[in-house]
Design an enzyme around this catalytic site. Structure first.
Site, PDB file in Angstrom:
ATOM      1  N   LYS A 149      -1.524  -6.199   2.586  1.00 51.17           N
ATOM      2  CA  LYS A 149      -1.021  -5.421   2.075  1.00 51.17           C
ATOM      3  C   LYS A 149       0.089  -3.869   2.560  1.00 51.17           C
ATOM      4  O   LYS A 149      -0.122  -3.689   3.412  1.00 51.17           O
ATOM      5  CB  LYS A 149      -1.676  -4.350   1.341  1.00 51.17           C
ATOM      6  CG  LYS A 149      -1.775  -3.734   0.374  1.00 51.17           C
ATOM      7  CD  LYS A 149      -1.713  -3.431  -0.596  1.00 51.17           C
ATOM      8  CE  LYS A 149      -1.707  -2.556  -2.139  1.00 51.17           C
ATOM      9  NZ  LYS A 149      -2.955  -1.753  -2.878  1.00 51.17           N
ATOM     10  N   LYS A 189     -12.463   0.802   4.150  1.00 53.99           N
ATOM     11  CA  LYS A 189     -12.419   2.493   3.881  1.00 53.99           C
ATOM     12  C   LYS A 189     -13.633   3.771   5.639  1.00 53.99           C
ATOM     13  O   LYS A 189     -12.339   4.515   5.707  1.00 53.99           O
ATOM     14  CB  LYS A 189     -11.393   3.192   2.841  1.00 53.99           C
ATOM     15  CG  LYS A 189     -10.617   2.689   2.107  1.00 53.99           C
ATOM     16  CD  LYS A 189     -10.407   3.450   0.990  1.00 53.99           C
ATOM     17  CE  LYS A 189      -9.052   3.295   0.078  1.00 53.99           C
ATOM     18  NZ  LYS A 189      -8.717   4.708  -1.133  1.00 53.99           N
ATOM     19  N   LYS A 241       1.532   2.764   2.817  1.00 55.95           N
ATOM     20  CA  LYS A 241       1.770   4.504   2.691  1.00 55.95           C
ATOM     21  C   LYS A 241       1.079   4.864   4.570  1.00 55.95           C
ATOM     22  O   LYS A 241       1.785   5.729   5.142  1.00 55.95           O
ATOM     23  CB  LYS A 241       1.538   5.400   1.853  1.00 55.95           C
ATOM     24  CG  LYS A 241       0.349   5.826   1.699  1.00 55.95           C
ATOM     25  CD  LYS A 241       0.997   7.021   0.797  1.00 55.95           C
ATOM     26  CE  LYS A 241       0.498   6.070  -0.768  1.00 55.95           C
ATOM     27  NZ  LYS A 241       0.383   7.156  -2.183  1.00 55.95           N
TER      28      LYS A 241
END
Length: 344
Positions: free
Chosen positions: A207, A120, A210
């Site tokens: 994956k 991240k 969103k």
């Protein structure tokens, strides 16, 4: 696996989902669908984890509307607020209080090994917030605050549960009095279902997310029948018919992903789904998947829209859940403070 048939009163699950909007098929199959099944067999606590959401910048008004939307999605999917506790994390202050205590138990080296922070934060981790770095400790607090015995997670979250167990074990060693049972139970990860990790419709190696800039990469829970149909029609495949064995399927990520979605939606094993479609082309398979996806998701979408017409009622549901959650959380935190040596 949890033995759901016996002694379920002593077992409890906790799981959370971030209120960042655009819940999709991966969230449903990887988490919410399993929650709905588990609530009938085990004491269940589910949270919209808004404290986790702010580890990256959020627009305040959007965060509030997303909290309502995620709550509506969970209820529309079948979570029964008379069976389960449902609340937003920030309303129960004990999460943050316990997290600070656990921060003083957790070791920096443990957090340095967490792969999700590296993913991240990317190349600019010096610009990442302390919250993003330390959020696994808050996750540990979420779970341990309710003496949870099992945690439904995707297979990419197993490392976090290992950290929770390390933190719980360290706390027990530091603060549990001699000759007394460990204060915290070491929770077990619970991975259920065929589609625990749903991949992108545009790239079977990534994956479903969103945050993907392409809306075609995912089926959103708010999508209409037409949108669901069009996205699956256009989902990336390969030119070969579906194979006879799982070994052959594993070398074809897009085919594997679509078939695992079908198996999860139809509540059957991947092997059984493969038997149904082996030797068939995607022109035969995709219409069946579309029919099943629309049949499952369209009622959820319709009920979400109905619930979101009255956000005051959603706020009331979350408030009721907060009160139930705090009935469990308050005495646990009080005992933690006593063990640590705080004057209450």
């Amino acid at each position: 696996m949890i033995n759901l048939q016996s002694d379920h009163v002593k077992k409890r699950i906790f799981s959370g989902i971030q209120p960042t909007g655009n819940l999709h098929l991966g969230n449903y199959l990887g988490a919410i669908k399993n929650w709905v099944n588990l609530q009938n067999h085990i004491s269940s606590i589910f949270s919209i984890v808004d404290l986790h959401a702010i580890t990256v910048p959020q627009e305040p008004l959007k965060l509030k509307s997303s909290t309502h939307e995620v709550t509506a999605a969970i209820i529309a999917s079948g979570i029964d607020i008379n069976k389960s506790i449902l609340f937003n994390q920030s309303s129960v202050k004990e999460h943050s209080e316990l997290a600070w205590i656990l921060n003083c138990v957790c070791r920096i080296g443990w957090l340095n090994r967490m792969t999700q922070f590296k993913e991240k934060a990317g190349k600019h981790k010096e610009n990442a917030t302390v919250g993003l770095y330390g959020y696994p400790v808050l996750m540990a607090s979420d779970i341990l605050l309710y003496k949870s015995t099992h945690v439904p997670v995707g297979d990419d979250q197993k490392q976090h549960i290992e950290l929770v167990r390390d933190i719980a074990s360290s706390f027990n060693n530091m603060f549990t009095p001699q000759n007394e049972p460990d204060f915290f139970t070491l929770p077990e990860p619970q991975i259920i279902g065929e589609a625990t990790r749903v991949m992108s419709l545009r790239d079977g190696t990534k994956k479903m997310s969103k945050s993907d800039p392409s809306d075609a990469s995912r089926v959103n829970l708010t999508d209409t029948k037409e949108e669901i149909s069009n996205k699956i029609k256009k989902a990336k495949t390969d030119p070969f018919p579906l194979p006879d064995t799982l070994d052959e399927l594993k070398n074809r990520p897009e085919a594997y992903n679509l078939l695992s979605i079908y198996s999860s939606l139809s509540d059957q094993t991947l092997e059984k789904a493969l038997t149904e479609f082996s030797g068939k082309g995607f022109s035969h398979f995709k219409p069946k998947l579309i029919e099943l996806a629309v049949e499952t998701l369209n009622p959820i979408s319709c009920e979400m829209r109905n619930l979101l017409k009255n956000t005051n009622e959603i706020d009331k549901i979350l408030k009721d859940g907060e009160l139930k959650a705090r009935e469990i959380a308050e005495p646990v935190l009080k005992d933690v403070k006593k063990l640590v040596g705080f004057v209450n």
